[in-house]
Enzyme design. Structure first.
Site, PDB file in Angstrom:
ATOM      1  N   ARG A  50      -0.361   9.926   6.325  1.00 28.00           N
ATOM      2  CA  ARG A  50      -1.474   9.545   7.181  1.00 28.00           C
ATOM      3  C   ARG A  50      -1.106   9.716   8.655  1.00 28.00           C
ATOM      4  O   ARG A  50       0.061   9.756   9.021  1.00 28.00           O
ATOM      5  CB  ARG A  50      -1.885   8.099   6.912  1.00 28.00           C
ATOM      6  CG  ARG A  50      -2.523   7.861   5.560  1.00 28.00           C
ATOM      7  CD  ARG A  50      -2.964   6.410   5.402  1.00 28.00           C
ATOM      8  NE  ARG A  50      -1.833   5.478   5.513  1.00 28.00           N
ATOM      9  CZ  ARG A  50      -1.546   4.756   6.581  1.00 28.00           C
ATOM     10  NH1 ARG A  50      -2.308   4.830   7.661  1.00 28.00           N
ATOM     11  NH2 ARG A  50      -0.506   3.944   6.602  1.00 28.00           N
ATOM     12  N   LYS A 193      -7.812   6.085   1.971  1.00 29.80           N
ATOM     13  CA  LYS A 193      -7.664   4.933   2.857  1.00 29.80           C
ATOM     14  C   LYS A 193      -8.875   4.778   3.773  1.00 29.80           C
ATOM     15  O   LYS A 193      -9.142   3.679   4.270  1.00 29.80           O
ATOM     16  CB  LYS A 193      -6.382   5.058   3.671  1.00 29.80           C
ATOM     17  CG  LYS A 193      -5.120   4.871   2.821  1.00 29.80           C
ATOM     18  CD  LYS A 193      -5.147   3.564   2.034  1.00 29.80           C
ATOM     19  CE  LYS A 193      -3.860   3.319   1.274  1.00 29.80           C
ATOM     20  NZ  LYS A 193      -3.935   2.110   0.400  1.00 29.80           N
ATOM     21  N   HIS A 212      -5.060  -5.452  -0.182  1.00 34.06           N
ATOM     22  CA  HIS A 212      -4.130  -4.360  -0.476  1.00 34.06           C
ATOM     23  C   HIS A 212      -3.098  -4.907  -1.457  1.00 34.06           C
ATOM     24  O   HIS A 212      -2.046  -5.408  -1.065  1.00 34.06           O
ATOM     25  CB  HIS A 212      -3.473  -3.891   0.814  1.00 34.06           C
ATOM     26  CG  HIS A 212      -2.670  -2.634   0.655  1.00 34.06           C
ATOM     27  ND1 HIS A 212      -1.518  -2.386   1.356  1.00 34.06           N
ATOM     28  CD2 HIS A 212      -2.870  -1.544  -0.122  1.00 34.06           C
ATOM     29  CE1 HIS A 212      -1.036  -1.200   1.016  1.00 34.06           C
ATOM     30  NE2 HIS A 212      -1.840  -0.683   0.118  1.00 34.06           N
ATOM     31  N   SER A 230       5.532  -1.115   1.026  1.00 37.12           N
ATOM     32  CA  SER A 230       6.250  -0.057   0.326  1.00 37.12           C
ATOM     33  C   SER A 230       7.700  -0.457   0.056  1.00 37.12           C
ATOM     34  O   SER A 230       8.397  -0.969   0.934  1.00 37.12           O
ATOM     35  CB  SER A 230       6.232   1.231   1.169  1.00 37.12           C
ATOM     36  OG  SER A 230       6.927   2.263   0.541  1.00 37.12           O
ATOM     37  N   LYS A 234       5.694  -3.547  -5.856  1.00 34.69           N
ATOM     38  CA  LYS A 234       4.313  -3.906  -6.202  1.00 34.69           C
ATOM     39  C   LYS A 234       3.818  -3.148  -7.439  1.00 34.69           C
ATOM     40  O   LYS A 234       3.287  -3.745  -8.374  1.00 34.69           O
ATOM     41  CB  LYS A 234       3.406  -3.615  -4.994  1.00 34.69           C
ATOM     42  CG  LYS A 234       1.918  -3.834  -5.221  1.00 34.69           C
ATOM     43  CD  LYS A 234       1.185  -3.869  -3.888  1.00 34.69           C
ATOM     44  CE  LYS A 234       1.311  -2.586  -3.110  1.00 34.69           C
ATOM     45  NZ  LYS A 234       0.412  -1.523  -3.589  1.00 34.69           N
ATOM     46  N   THR A 235       4.011  -1.838  -7.442  1.00 38.38           N
ATOM     47  CA  THR A 235       3.533  -1.023  -8.570  1.00 38.38           C
ATOM     48  C   THR A 235       4.383  -1.269  -9.809  1.00 38.38           C
ATOM     49  O   THR A 235       3.868  -1.436 -10.919  1.00 38.38           O
ATOM     50  CB  THR A 235       3.557   0.469  -8.192  1.00 38.38           C
ATOM     51  OG1 THR A 235       2.674   0.685  -7.084  1.00 38.38           O
ATOM     52  CG2 THR A 235       3.109   1.336  -9.359  1.00 38.38           C
ATOM     53  N   ASP A 249      -3.450  -0.825  -6.343  1.00 39.34           N
ATOM     54  CA  ASP A 249      -3.388  -0.712  -4.891  1.00 39.34           C
ATOM     55  C   ASP A 249      -4.476  -1.456  -4.118  1.00 39.34           C
ATOM     56  O   ASP A 249      -4.192  -2.059  -3.096  1.00 39.34           O
ATOM     57  CB  ASP A 249      -3.424   0.766  -4.493  1.00 39.34           C
ATOM     58  CG  ASP A 249      -2.946   1.004  -3.080  1.00 39.34           C
ATOM     59  OD1 ASP A 249      -1.968   0.366  -2.668  1.00 39.34           O
ATOM     60  OD2 ASP A 249      -3.550   1.838  -2.376  1.00 39.34           O
ATOM     61  N   ARG A 314       3.390  12.694  -4.023  1.00 39.96           N
ATOM     62  CA  ARG A 314       2.392  11.826  -4.650  1.00 39.96           C
ATOM     63  C   ARG A 314       1.751  12.478  -5.869  1.00 39.96           C
ATOM     64  O   ARG A 314       1.679  13.696  -5.989  1.00 39.96           O
ATOM     65  CB  ARG A 314       1.272  11.524  -3.650  1.00 39.96           C
ATOM     66  CG  ARG A 314       1.706  10.710  -2.444  1.00 39.96           C
ATOM     67  CD  ARG A 314       1.688   9.245  -2.740  1.00 39.96           C
ATOM     68  NE  ARG A 314       1.999   8.431  -1.558  1.00 39.96           N
ATOM     69  CZ  ARG A 314       1.796   7.140  -1.489  1.00 39.96           C
ATOM     70  NH1 ARG A 314       1.268   6.490  -2.512  1.00 39.96           N
ATOM     71  NH2 ARG A 314       2.100   6.464  -0.397  1.00 39.96           N
TER      72      ARG A 314
END
Length: 522
Positions: A50, A193, A212, A230, A234-235, A249, A314
């Site tokens: 981004r 996003k 988020h 990051s 989390k994932t 997410d 990704r």
């Protein structure tokens, strides 16, 4: 289909084409190739992430008092937006073909938002087909006019001489026009996003907290939310065989419960292996977009350790590619709120039970730590704070989201936890990273209810309430000072991190309720 209402005269338009059609176009015109597992491999050009410094929000009379203006929401004006929009439209009219993807943001039909994406690259069309919730044939026929339109002309640059632009990239959101224009970047994540930013404005206006975070659900219907920046896990921690994944997410919490905003996942691929993350590894097949990865030119086998293009490799795939996903992606009111941090200083406990005030303090703070190698020039741990664990996508002031979350937690009796997946026995370079086995045992104990009834000890510096017993975790590990050989070094490091928390929170203190401020270090 025609797009004349936007000033677009191009008539060669594909609306919601199937993956096979987009594969054919990407292979013919996008320099894409097919991986050995059937995924579409493509490249986003010079921008592989981004461009937050190029993000702008148009100031208008209706929304100007709502928006948290500053380095995240940088002001632009209607005239500059109009010139960027016209530049995108002119580019569309020069192209041989356009793609239109009509879909929804939000699985709850009462609150979903209709979004139209207009783009020129087949890979972008496939990406958004995966990331949005796709309408069925009847819904598509009755779709009508969208609530928001994304003009993705990312292959064409903006004019850096107009407005407040500082480069040939512009990512601009206009709430009054309900339009989002992308110029000068082909990174697909800008679209994803962009929609999240829109939802972060619209949902709080309806008393819904947008978040988020990832979410999963147990066999008894108990929902957990996992917040984290990051590298905090989390994932990884939200994906487990015994619980169904609602999403990885972006979510909202309404008076009806939790719902996923997205129809897919945008997973990081660096160092991916079947052993470490089998669900994600096996999801990379026909229909998946692989972005900026490197593969063997003969076998087309992807080398997930190769970061020559970027570390931000990704994969974008639909939710149904993950076998343990709950569809529709909705759940009840969360029983547990888990705030994840990777404390590279090694002073935060592996798990703490938070009071409501502490939960709001740490949610607004959004702490983790950067370690050596994550950015140029970092040689020792550096505190990293991102409000609400997603400051880059907030529209309202962070306290707006925190107050909404606090109301939901109070109403539904949710427990809040701070879980440290970082270092123990010393900071980065001295101690060791928390055992994933121990962290999973902690998460299991949260879900079983064991930790809710465990004896607690208050940390004298941070004020956190630390369980002193947890099945599957050695007792000495639970109190971080106990596993440091140099106790004085621990005390000094803990005070240093506490001071960093206080300094960061000063910018929120004027808007935060006094009781929230008391939830920080003592």
């Amino acid at each position: 289909m025609h797009l004349s209402q936007y000033g677009i005269t191009q008539t060669n338009i594909l609306r919601n084409p199937v993956a096979a059609v987009l594969y054919a176009d990407a292979l013919a015109h996008d320099d894409a190739i097919i991986s050995s597992t059937g995924a579409l491999m493509t490249n986003s050009g010079l921008k592989t992430g981004r461009s937050p410094k190029d993000k702008r929000v148009v100031e208008d009379p209706e929304t100007c008092r709502d928006i948290w203006w500053g380095n995240i929401n940088i002001k632009s004006d209607a005239e500059t937006f109009a010139r960027n929009r016209q530049r995108a439209v002119d580019y569309f009219n020069m192209c041989e073909k356009l793609y239109v993807i009509d879909g929804y943001a939000g699985w709850d039909v009462e609150y979903r938002v209709k979004v139209r994406v207009i783009c020129t690259r087949a890979y972008h069309a496939l990406f958004m087909s995966n990331m949005m919730i796709m309408p069925d044939a009847d819904e598509l026929q009755d779709f009508g006019e969208p609530d928001y339109v994304i003009f993705n002309a990312g292959k064409f640059p903006c004019d850096p001489k107009i407005g407040t632009h500082t480069s040939n990239t512009s990512v601009t959101l206009n709430f009054a026009a309900r339009e989002f224009v992308i110029l000068g970047t082909q990174y697909a994540g800008e679209m994803k996003k962009g929609i999240f930013t829109i939802m972060n404005y619209l949902m709080p206006k309806q008393g819904i907290v947008s978040m988020h975070c990832s979410a999963n659900e147990g066999a008894d219907g108990d929902v957990s939310l996992f917040f984290g920046l990051s590298g905090t896990g989390k994932t990884t921690l939200s994906a487990e065989a015994k619980r169904k994944l609602i999403g990885d997410d972006e979510h909202c919490w309404s008076n009806r419960g939790v719902f996923n905003i997205e129809g897919g996942c945008y997973a990081k691929c660096i160092n991916l292996s079947r052993e470490s993350e089998p669900e994600i590894y096996d999801a990379i097949r026909f229909g998946t977009v692989l972005e900026n990865v490197v593969a063997d030119p003969e076998t087309r086998e992807v080398d997930y350790t190769d970061k020559s293009l970027t570390e931000n490799t990704r994969a974008a795939y639909p939710l149904q590619f993950i076998p343990n996903t709950k569809l529709p992606a909705v759940g009840g009111h969360p029983k547990n709120i888990i705030l994840l941090t990777c404390d590279a200083f090694g002073v935060l406990p592996p798990v703490s039970k938070l009071t409501p005030e502490q939960a709001m303090y740490h949610y607004i703070s959004g702490y983790t730590a950067k370690v050596a190698g994550t950015e140029v020039g970092i040689k020792e741990p550096v505190p990293d704070f991102s409000a609400c664990y997603g400051a880059a996508f907030l529209v309202w002031h962070p306290t707006k989201y925190a107050e909404l979350l606090a109301e939901k937690m109070k109403e539904h009796g949710s427990n809040a936890w701070l879980v440290n997946t970082g270092w123990a026995g010393g900071g980065y370079g001295v101690g060791k990273r928390m055992s994933i086995k121990h962290t999973r045992a902690i998460i299991d104990a949260i879900h079983s209810g064991e930790l809710a009834n465990a004896p607690l000890e208050q940390d004298p510096i941070f004020g956190l309430y630390v369980p002193t017993q947890c099945s599957g975790v050695p007792v000495e590990v639970l109190i971080p000072r106990n596993v440091w050989l140099d106790k004085e070094a621990y005390d000094a490091t803990a005070r240093k991190l506490a001071d960093a928390f206080k300094a960061n929170f000063e910018k929120f203190a004027d808007c935060a309720a006094p009781e929230i401020v008391t939830g920080g270090p003592m």
